[in-house]
Design a protein around this motif. Structure first.
Motif, short mmCIF file in Angstrom:
data_model
loop_
_atom_site.label_atom_id
_atom_site.label_comp_id
_atom_site.label_asym_id
_atom_site.label_seq_id
_atom_site.Cartn_x
_atom_site.Cartn_y
_atom_site.Cartn_z
N THR A 1 10.61 2.03 9.90
CA THR A 1 10.89 3.47 9.85
C THR A 1 10.97 3.91 8.40
O THR A 1 11.57 3.22 7.57
N LEU A 2 10.34 5.05 8.11
CA LEU A 2 10.30 5.61 6.75
C LEU A 2 11.27 6.76 6.58
O LEU A 2 11.74 7.31 7.58
N ASP B 1 6.24 0.96 -5.85
CA ASP B 1 6.69 1.95 -6.84
C ASP B 1 8.13 2.34 -6.62
O ASP B 1 8.87 2.57 -7.58
N LEU B 2 8.55 2.38 -5.34
CA LEU B 2 9.84 3.03 -5.03
C LEU B 2 10.45 2.45 -3.77
O LEU B 2 9.75 2.08 -2.83
N ILE B 3 11.78 2.38 -3.75
CA ILE B 3 12.49 2.08 -2.51
C ILE B 3 13.36 3.29 -2.17
O ILE B 3 14.06 3.83 -3.03
N ALA B 4 13.23 3.73 -0.90
CA ALA B 4 14.05 4.84 -0.41
C ALA B 4 15.00 4.28 0.64
O ALA B 4 16.03 3.72 0.31
N GLU C 1 0.85 -1.19 0.00
CA GLU C 1 0.00 0.00 0.00
C GLU C 1 0.89 1.25 0.00
O GLU C 1 1.87 1.30 0.73
N ALA C 2 0.55 2.26 -0.74
CA ALA C 2 -0.58 2.30 -1.64
C ALA C 2 -0.17 2.10 -3.09
O ALA C 2 -0.90 1.58 -3.91
N ARG C 3 1.05 2.52 -3.41
CA ARG C 3 1.37 2.58 -4.84
C ARG C 3 1.82 1.25 -5.43
O ARG C 3 1.80 1.09 -6.65
N GLY D 1 14.43 1.71 2.43
CA GLY D 1 14.30 0.26 2.42
C GLY D 1 13.48 -0.31 3.57
O GLY D 1 13.20 -1.51 3.59
N GLY D 2 13.08 0.56 4.50
CA GLY D 2 12.33 0.07 5.68
C GLY D 2 11.03 -0.63 5.30
O GLY D 2 10.70 -1.70 5.85
N THR D 3 10.30 -0.05 4.35
CA THR D 3 9.01 -0.63 3.94
C THR D 3 9.23 -2.00 3.30
O THR D 3 8.54 -2.97 3.63
N LYS E 1 -1.35 -0.87 5.32
CA LYS E 1 -1.05 -0.12 6.54
C LYS E 1 -1.95 -0.63 7.66
O LYS E 1 -2.99 -1.25 7.41
O1 LIG Z 1 12.05 2.69 1.37
P1 LIG Z 1 11.23 3.45 2.34
O2 LIG Z 1 12.01 4.57 3.01
O3 LIG Z 1 10.58 2.59 3.35
O4 LIG Z 1 10.10 4.24 1.54
C1 LIG Z 1 9.43 3.68 0.44
C2 LIG Z 1 7.94 3.70 0.64
O5 LIG Z 1 7.49 5.06 0.77
C3 LIG Z 1 6.41 5.28 -0.11
O6 LIG Z 1 5.19 4.93 0.44
P2 LIG Z 1 4.54 5.75 1.66
O7 LIG Z 1 5.07 5.22 2.94
O8 LIG Z 1 4.71 7.21 1.38
O9 LIG Z 1 3.02 5.32 1.64
P3 LIG Z 1 1.83 5.54 0.61
O10 LIG Z 1 2.22 4.81 -0.67
O11 LIG Z 1 0.69 4.86 1.30
O12 LIG Z 1 1.65 7.00 0.40
C4 LIG Z 1 6.71 4.35 -1.27
O13 LIG Z 1 5.57 4.09 -2.06
C5 LIG Z 1 7.24 3.13 -0.57
O14 LIG Z 1 6.21 2.24 -0.17
#
Ligand SMILES: O=P(O)(O)OC[C@H]1O[C@H](OP(=O)(O)OP(=O)(O)O)[C@H](O)[C@@H]1O
Ligand SMILES: Nc1ncnc2[nH]cnc12
Length: 183
Positions: A106-107, A132-135, A69-71, A137-139, A92
């Motif tokens: 942690t984000l 969609d994306l990794i920043a 979730e979500a993207r 990496g916590g998620t 979530k």
């Molecule tokens: O690598 P990380 O630092 O963990 O960040 C990556 C996550 O952040 C964004 O989602 P977000 O948490 O903003 O949630 P959303 O898609 O519900 O808006 C993105 O879509 C990833 O799921």
């Protein structure tokens, strides 16, 4: 008849359809927005085809796509349908009915919890996790833990965008992450 695009041409098209929003959702964050990609059907087809290409070495062994979730929900079901496998949502906190299992993380810009439904997969099933994306990496690392707690095997984590400087791939096993675009 339009000429089929090469992988490099598809990647370039996808890159052109990623928006850039400074200071969202917090000052200092340069937000990479996949909404323009969804609005262009040629670019959307290209991104799903490129994600499928990244799974070549797992052809025939993927049982399920899990989307975050979500993207991850915007990409995962289309990829799953293309592969002919099912899709499961990783959500979530508090959004999934029935008995759930949770992992907190942690984000780049906060703290959150991701959950899966107990019984979302059968022990031993092979799962590919899509977002969609990794920043940081916590998620993604939390998603891997969730799948493993349910008895699944994570074959691959797949994202469109990797923010390389935030070194998210280091939270995952070597070669676990595949990304289409690196910034
Ligand atoms: O690598 P990380 O630092 O963990 O960040 C990556 C996550 O952040 C964004 O989602 P977000 O948490 O903003 O949630 P959303 O898609 O519900 O808006 C993105 O879509 C990833 O799921
Ligand atoms: N810079 C970013 N752009 C889009 N989504 C994100 N999630 C975490 N960091 C992000």
């Amino acid at each position: 008849m339009p000429v089929a695009k090469t992988s490099a041409e598809k990647t370039a098209l996808v890159a052109r359809r990623i928006g850039l929003v400074p200071d969202f959702p917090k000052p200092g964050v340069l937000f990479r927005d996949v909404c323009p990609l969804l609005k262009d059907p040629e670019a959307f087809n290209a991104v799903i085809e490129l994600l499928e290409e990244k799974l070549q070495k797992h052809v025939g062994s993927v049982d399920l796509i899990a989307g975050l979730e979500a993207r991850g929900f915007l990409l995962g079901p289309s990829l799953a349908a293309r592969l002919g496998v099912g899709f499961i949502p990783l959500r979530k906190k508090g959004k999934l009915p029935g008995e759930t299992i949770a992992v907190s993380y942690t984000l780049e810009y906060g703290q959150d919890v991701v959950e899966a439904q107990m019984g979302a997969l059968k022990p031993g099933q092979n799962v590919v996790i899509v977002d969609d994306l990794i920043a940081t990496g916590g998620t993604m690392a939390a998603a891997v833990q969730l799948i493993q707690k349910l008895g699944g095997t994570v074959l691959q984590c797949l994202v469109v965008i990797e923010l390389v400087e935030l070194r998210g791939r280091e939270l995952l096993e070597a070669d676990m992450l595949q990304s289409l675009l690196q910034y």
